[in-house]
Design a protein around this motif. Structure first.
Motif, short mmCIF file in Angstrom:
data_model
loop_
_atom_site.label_atom_id
_atom_site.label_comp_id
_atom_site.label_asym_id
_atom_site.label_seq_id
_atom_site.Cartn_x
_atom_site.Cartn_y
_atom_site.Cartn_z
N ASP A 1 0.98 -1.17 0.00
CA ASP A 1 0.01 -0.17 -0.08
C ASP A 1 0.87 1.27 0.25
O ASP A 1 0.36 2.31 -0.05
CB ASP A 1 -0.84 0.06 1.44
N SER A 2 2.17 1.16 0.06
CA SER A 2 3.07 2.30 0.23
C SER A 2 3.05 3.43 -0.92
O SER A 2 3.12 4.49 -0.65
CB SER A 2 4.48 2.03 0.39
N GLU A 3 2.94 2.47 -2.15
CA GLU A 3 2.91 3.74 -3.50
C GLU A 3 1.68 4.47 -3.54
O GLU A 3 1.83 5.48 -3.82
CB GLU A 3 3.12 2.69 -4.62
N SER A 4 0.33 3.85 -3.11
CA SER A 4 -0.61 4.45 -3.17
C SER A 4 -0.79 5.60 -2.03
O SER A 4 -1.31 6.71 -2.36
CB SER A 4 -1.95 3.58 -2.86
N ILE A 5 -0.02 5.30 -0.91
CA ILE A 5 0.00 6.42 0.07
C ILE A 5 0.99 7.65 -0.37
O ILE A 5 0.57 8.88 -0.37
CB ILE A 5 0.77 5.86 1.44
N LEU A 6 1.94 7.21 -0.93
CA LEU A 6 2.86 8.21 -1.66
C LEU A 6 2.07 9.22 -2.73
O LEU A 6 2.31 10.37 -2.79
CB LEU A 6 4.13 7.58 -2.16
N SER A 7 1.40 8.54 -3.60
CA SER A 7 0.67 9.10 -4.64
C SER A 7 -0.21 10.02 -4.08
O SER A 7 -0.53 10.93 -4.46
CB SER A 7 -0.06 7.91 -5.64
N GLY A 8 -1.09 9.38 -2.97
CA GLY A 8 -2.11 10.43 -2.40
C GLY A 8 -1.46 11.60 -1.72
O GLY A 8 -2.09 12.84 -1.87
N LEU A 9 -0.09 11.50 -1.22
CA LEU A 9 0.33 12.57 -0.52
C LEU A 9 0.94 13.46 -1.64
O LEU A 9 0.86 14.84 -1.65
CB LEU A 9 1.63 12.12 0.41
N GLU B 1 10.06 13.57 2.85
CA GLU B 1 10.53 14.87 1.98
C GLU B 1 9.20 15.41 1.31
O GLU B 1 9.40 16.73 1.05
CB GLU B 1 11.28 13.99 0.82
N LEU B 2 8.14 14.41 0.79
CA LEU B 2 7.02 15.10 0.24
C LEU B 2 6.45 16.07 1.25
O LEU B 2 5.88 17.04 0.96
CB LEU B 2 6.40 14.15 -0.18
N LYS B 3 6.13 15.66 2.44
CA LYS B 3 5.27 16.12 3.45
C LYS B 3 6.02 17.64 3.83
O LYS B 3 5.13 18.61 4.14
CB LYS B 3 5.29 15.40 4.76
N MET B 4 7.27 17.59 3.89
CA MET B 4 8.12 18.85 4.38
C MET B 4 7.47 20.03 3.15
O MET B 4 7.83 21.21 3.16
CB MET B 4 9.19 18.93 4.28
N ARG B 5 7.21 19.68 2.00
CA ARG B 5 6.86 20.60 0.93
C ARG B 5 5.39 21.04 0.78
O ARG B 5 4.96 21.61 -0.16
CB ARG B 5 7.06 19.83 -0.42
N ILE B 6 4.64 20.47 1.66
CA ILE B 6 3.22 20.66 1.73
C ILE B 6 2.71 21.34 2.98
O ILE B 6 2.04 20.65 3.97
CB ILE B 6 2.46 19.47 1.56
N PRO B 7 2.97 22.41 3.28
CA PRO B 7 2.44 23.42 4.57
C PRO B 7 0.97 23.21 4.59
O PRO B 7 0.45 23.33 5.84
CB PRO B 7 3.17 24.78 4.42
#
Length: 357
Positions: free
Chosen positions: A78-86, A177-183
């Motif tokens: 399920d990890s790739e779908s989590i990353l895609s969603g983020l 890394e993705l989360k840090m770019r999404i305030p």
């Protein structure tokens, strides 16, 4: 690498001949002494020198690994779908601003609320996945550190589990890394909590509270307040694993982490190893894994990863990263700077701190 050792140290290929070359014992001892200096990059115990290629691309579970592998695989799939969603997370910034600037406009309030609620459900999904990931990591740690095998023997013989451990770390750093770019994540969630509190005061029951009640919202708030929430989750999980398993020597866990870091470093800096990867993406994978285990080691070991007594060659690991294109490693170097625990300790050598400035 095997061919290099064969030529240098006089071994015949065991797989082809069924035995090692029968050279005079004294000559073999001399050659082993030289070989020990080369191989101690993976361990300070020369007699335990673990030199092996960790096959991050093709490792498959043995029967002994299968049960744990299946459990962890159910999470990782399920990890790739989590990353895609983020990655697709857009936020409700404009709708929230409109609602705040026009507090008496019920239509704008409803529009902002209807925009935020689906996002909060998505954020709950990410948070819930972190709990599953935590359980998966602890299952792997149990398998890769249990006696009588040493952590190095576990990693070499149970490569499919080692690969899953690496995949968890790889996912973790990518997520953070993705989360840090999404305030927008924290802004959206803060608006949600304020609105829920205001409506509760007005005795309004909202359906979404069945999905995200107050207790869940508090836990999610703590999770998303972290700059690197997934890494924090894994650090806590590793620390808890050590605390709970009191009969398991701490070294079993820290040696597992330090060996993984050293194996990644050697594979990255040794052409005989890195050339065996079929994709350049595997090199980035290897770098992320190396950084991830360094951070975990630094949080779990009492003296951290940067101390001179550390079993991780921090100078070598940082050099390997700095030898890569800057765009590929900026986030990884920042992770070492800002998410480790002991970098700024007095015991950290100045040259290590200078390398990370």
């Amino acid at each position: 690498m095997r061919e290099l050792f064969r030529k240098t140290y006089g071994f015949r290929d065991k797989e082809k001949s069924g035995c090692y070359s029968q050279q005079p014992v004294v000559l073999q001892q001399r050659r082993f002494a030289g070989m020990g200096n080369l191989l101690k990059v993976l361990t300070r115990e020369i007699e335990n020198y673990p030199h092996f290629f960790l096959d991050f691309e093709n490792a498959q579970p043995t029967e002994g690994e299968r049960e744990v592998w299946n459990q962890v695989n159910a999470v990782l799939q399920d990890s790739e779908s989590i990353l895609s969603g983020l990655q697709a997370y857009k936020g409700a910034g404009q709708e929230i601003r409109d609602a705040i600037q026009n507090p008496s406009d019920l239509m704008l309030q409803e529009r902002a609320w209807n925009s935020v609620c689906p996002l909060v459900i998505k954020l709950k999904k990410f948070y819930s996945f972190s709990l599953r990931l935590e359980e998966a990591l602890q299952s792997l740690l149990e398998s890769l550190t249990c006696p009588p095998l040493t952590p190095t023997q576990h990693l070499e013989r149970e490569q499919a589990l080692a690969k899953q451990f690496a995949e968890i770390l790889h996912f973790t750093l990518r997520f953070d890394e993705l989360k840090m770019r999404i305030p927008a994540i924290q802004n959206d969630f803060s608006y949600y909590r304020r609105t829920i509190s205001r409506n509760r005061i007005n005795n309004m029951n909202l359906d979404i509270e069945n999905e995200v009640n107050n207790e869940m919202a508090n836990r999610m708030s703590l999770f998303y307040a972290e700059a690197t929430p997934m890494l924090k989750t894994l650090s806590n999980a590793t620390t808890n694993f050590v605390t709970v398993n009191k009969t398991l020597p701490l070294e079993n866990t820290t040696d597992c982490l330090s060996t993984m870091a050293s194996v990644c470093k050697v594979m990255l800096e040794t052409p005989e190893y890195s050339s065996r990867f079929s994709s350049e993406d595997t090199l980035l994978f290897c770098m992320r894994v190396m950084v991830g285990v360094i951070i975990l080691y630094d949080h779990v070991h009492p003296n951290g990863a940067f101390n001179k007594s550390s079993k991780i060659d921090m100078k070598g690991c940082i050099k390997v990263l700095k030898d890569q294109p800057a765009d590929n490693v900026e986030g990884l170097l920042n992770a070492l700077k800002f998410t480790t625990k002991h970098l700024n300790d007095e015991s950290t050598p100045k040259n290590i701190r200078t390398m990370l400035q």
